[in-house]
Enzyme design. Structure first.
Site, PDB file in Angstrom:
ATOM      1  N   GLU A 150       0.729  -0.833  -0.109  1.00  0.00           N
ATOM      2  CA  GLU A 150       0.362  -0.132   0.339  1.00  0.00           C
ATOM      3  C   GLU A 150       0.805   1.350  -0.159  1.00  0.00           C
ATOM      4  OE1 GLU A 150      -2.461   0.537   3.148  1.00  0.00           O
ATOM      5  OE2 GLU A 150      -3.200   1.821   2.213  1.00  0.00           O
ATOM      6  N   CYS A 210       6.827   9.062  -5.360  1.00  0.00           N
ATOM      7  CA  CYS A 210       7.278   6.959  -5.665  1.00  0.00           C
ATOM      8  C   CYS A 210       6.916   6.734  -7.157  1.00  0.00           C
ATOM      9  CB  CYS A 210       7.425   6.811  -4.764  1.00  0.00           C
ATOM     10  SG  CYS A 210       4.851   6.525  -4.151  1.00  0.00           S
ATOM     11  N   ASP A 212      13.028  -1.463   5.863  1.00  0.00           N
ATOM     12  CA  ASP A 212      12.519  -2.063   4.879  1.00  0.00           C
ATOM     13  C   ASP A 212      11.594  -2.787   5.945  1.00  0.00           C
ATOM     14  OD1 ASP A 212      10.043  -3.463   3.675  1.00  0.00           O
ATOM     15  OD2 ASP A 212      11.036  -3.279   1.799  1.00  0.00           O
ATOM     16  N   ARG A 224       8.767  -4.727   5.981  1.00  0.00           N
ATOM     17  CA  ARG A 224       7.843  -6.041   5.354  1.00  0.00           C
ATOM     18  C   ARG A 224       7.669  -7.302   5.821  1.00  0.00           C
ATOM     19  NH1 ARG A 224       7.232  -3.334  -0.047  1.00  0.00           N
ATOM     20  NH2 ARG A 224       9.984  -2.603  -0.205  1.00  0.00           N
TER      21      ARG A 224
HETATM   22  N1  LIG Z   1       9.077   4.150   4.676  1.00  0.00           N
HETATM   23  C1  LIG Z   1       9.427   4.868   3.279  1.00  0.00           C
HETATM   24  N2  LIG Z   1       8.440   4.038   3.206  1.00  0.00           N
HETATM   25  C2  LIG Z   1       7.736   4.343   1.149  1.00  0.00           C
HETATM   26  C3  LIG Z   1       8.838   6.133   1.176  1.00  0.00           C
HETATM   27  N3  LIG Z   1       8.434   5.597  -0.538  1.00  0.00           N
HETATM   28  C4  LIG Z   1       7.217   4.616  -0.577  1.00  0.00           C
HETATM   29  N4  LIG Z   1       7.389   4.135   0.107  1.00  0.00           N
HETATM   30  C5  LIG Z   1       6.732   2.552   0.004  1.00  0.00           C
HETATM   31  O1  LIG Z   1       7.042   1.388  -0.381  1.00  0.00           O
HETATM   32  C6  LIG Z   1       6.656   0.887  -0.476  1.00  0.00           C
HETATM   33  C7  LIG Z   1       6.671  -0.093  -1.726  1.00  0.00           C
HETATM   34  O2  LIG Z   1       6.182  -0.491  -2.112  1.00  0.00           O
HETATM   35  P1  LIG Z   1       6.311  -1.737  -3.365  1.00  0.00           P
HETATM   36  O3  LIG Z   1       5.488  -0.810  -4.447  1.00  0.00           O
HETATM   37  O4  LIG Z   1       5.763  -2.957  -3.659  1.00  0.00           O
HETATM   38  O5  LIG Z   1       8.127  -1.320  -4.166  1.00  0.00           O
HETATM   39  P2  LIG Z   1       9.070  -2.062  -4.071  1.00  0.00           P
HETATM   40  O6  LIG Z   1       9.139  -2.732  -2.731  1.00  0.00           O
HETATM   41  O7  LIG Z   1      10.437  -0.925  -4.185  1.00  0.00           O
HETATM   42  O8  LIG Z   1       9.678  -3.436  -5.138  1.00  0.00           O
HETATM   43  P3  LIG Z   1       9.050  -3.119  -7.055  1.00  0.00           P
HETATM   44  O9  LIG Z   1       7.970  -5.127  -6.443  1.00  0.00           O
HETATM   45  O10 LIG Z   1      10.027  -3.909  -7.408  1.00  0.00           O
HETATM   46  O11 LIG Z   1       7.668  -2.616  -6.858  1.00  0.00           O
HETATM   47  C8  LIG Z   1       5.322   1.438   0.308  1.00  0.00           C
HETATM   48  O12 LIG Z   1       4.253   0.786   1.165  1.00  0.00           O
HETATM   49  C9  LIG Z   1       5.204   2.786  -0.130  1.00  0.00           C
HETATM   50  O13 LIG Z   1       4.138   3.546   0.844  1.00  0.00           O
HETATM   51  C10 LIG Z   1       9.424   6.594   1.462  1.00  0.00           C
HETATM   52  O14 LIG Z   1      10.411   7.370   1.167  1.00  0.00           O
HETATM   53  N5  LIG Z   1       9.666   5.697   3.031  1.00  0.00           N
HETATM   54 ZN   LIG Z   2       4.640   4.875  -2.953  1.00  0.00          ZN
END
Ligand SMILES: Nc1nc2c(ncn2[C@@H]2O[C@H](COP(=O)(O)OP(=O)(O)OP(=O)(O)O)[C@@H](O)[C@H]2O)c(=O)[nH]1
Ligand SMILES: [Zn+2]
Length: 204
Positions: A53, A65, A126, A128
């Site tokens: 999310e 992002c 991270d 998650r």
């Molecule tokens: N803490 C933090 N979370 C962020 C930031 N920018 C985006 N996010 C979060 O990062 C997460 C992105 O998750 P995904 O879309 O699964 O992306 P990913 O893990 O980078 O990997 P991909 O599968 O390549 O997209 C989301 O939960 C966003 O809310 C940030 O600057 N700080």
């Molecule tokens: Zn995002």
């Protein structure tokens, strides 16, 4: 976190008519959904996206992002293929939550990168956990994935859970001047694969 299945409904979208399956984490009350299209029972590896999310990117059109662009491209790709699954996981801000993500963005506005901002707030880069995916896939009878991601940790985490990743499918969309530094940090500090940029299109 373990999840239990609640119910399924139709979800018409501009890309196609999906089935939406709702799941709940009994321990936390967190709610997750999986959107599916096509034959779930075929043994052929299924095009899949595990999408964490991002309220700002997914719903509010943020260009900080690549999330919103990836969400749209993933649904579009699944619809084009006529078969696939998108698991929408309620772990905002890589697990720190929306308000902490705003705090992290504030630190980034002052010069920190996405990893440093998390660390300054006392969080790992991270937080998650993908274990709900195992239950969702088991419930739906899906065995093997062609996972759309650029994130090696996501591939490792799902593999460690016993989920078969038959193929990793790059998902390079949405690079723009506002997220350039963020994407470069994901590459240099979190190991993301951005080896080619031929699909990048700020207009997507
Ligand atoms: N803490 C933090 N979370 C962020 C930031 N920018 C985006 N996010 C979060 O990062 C997460 C992105 O998750 P995904 O879309 O699964 O992306 P990913 O893990 O980078 O990997 P991909 O599968 O390549 O997209 C989301 O939960 C966003 O809310 C940030 O600057 N700080
Ligand atoms: Zn995002």
């Amino acid at each position: 976190m373990a999840v239990r299945y609640i119910q399924t409904c139709r979800l018409p979208t501009p890309f196609g008519v999906f089935d939406m399956h709702g799941f709940e984490e009994p321990d936390t009350g967190k709610e997750h959904v999986a959107l599916t299209l096509g034959d779930l029972n075929s043994p052929e590896p299924m095009l899949a996206r595990t999408h964490s999310e991002c309220l700002t990117g997914d719903a509010l059109y943020s260009m900080r992002c690549d999330c919103g662009y990836q969400l749209e491209e993933a649904l579009r790709s699944i619809a084009r293929e006529g078969r696939g699954i998108l698991m929408y996981l309620r772990q905002e801000g890589r697990g720190i939550g929306l308000l902490n993500k705003i705090r992290a963005y504030n630190l980034q506005d002052q010069g920190a990168d996405t990893v440093e901002a998390n660390e300054q707030l006392g969080f790992a880069a991270d937080l998650r956990d993908y274990s709900m995916c195992r239950d969702m896939l088991a419930h739906l009878g899906i065995r093997s994935l062609r996972l759309m991601t650029n994130n090696p940790r996501k591939v490792d985490a799902l593999t460690d859970l016993g989920i078969e990743i038959a193929e990793r499918v790059p998902l390079h969309v949405g690079r723009n001047p506002h997220n350039e530094h963020y994407l470069n940090t994901k590459q240099s500090k979190l190991g993301h694969w951005f080896e080619t940029h031929q699909d990048d299109d700020p207009a997507v």
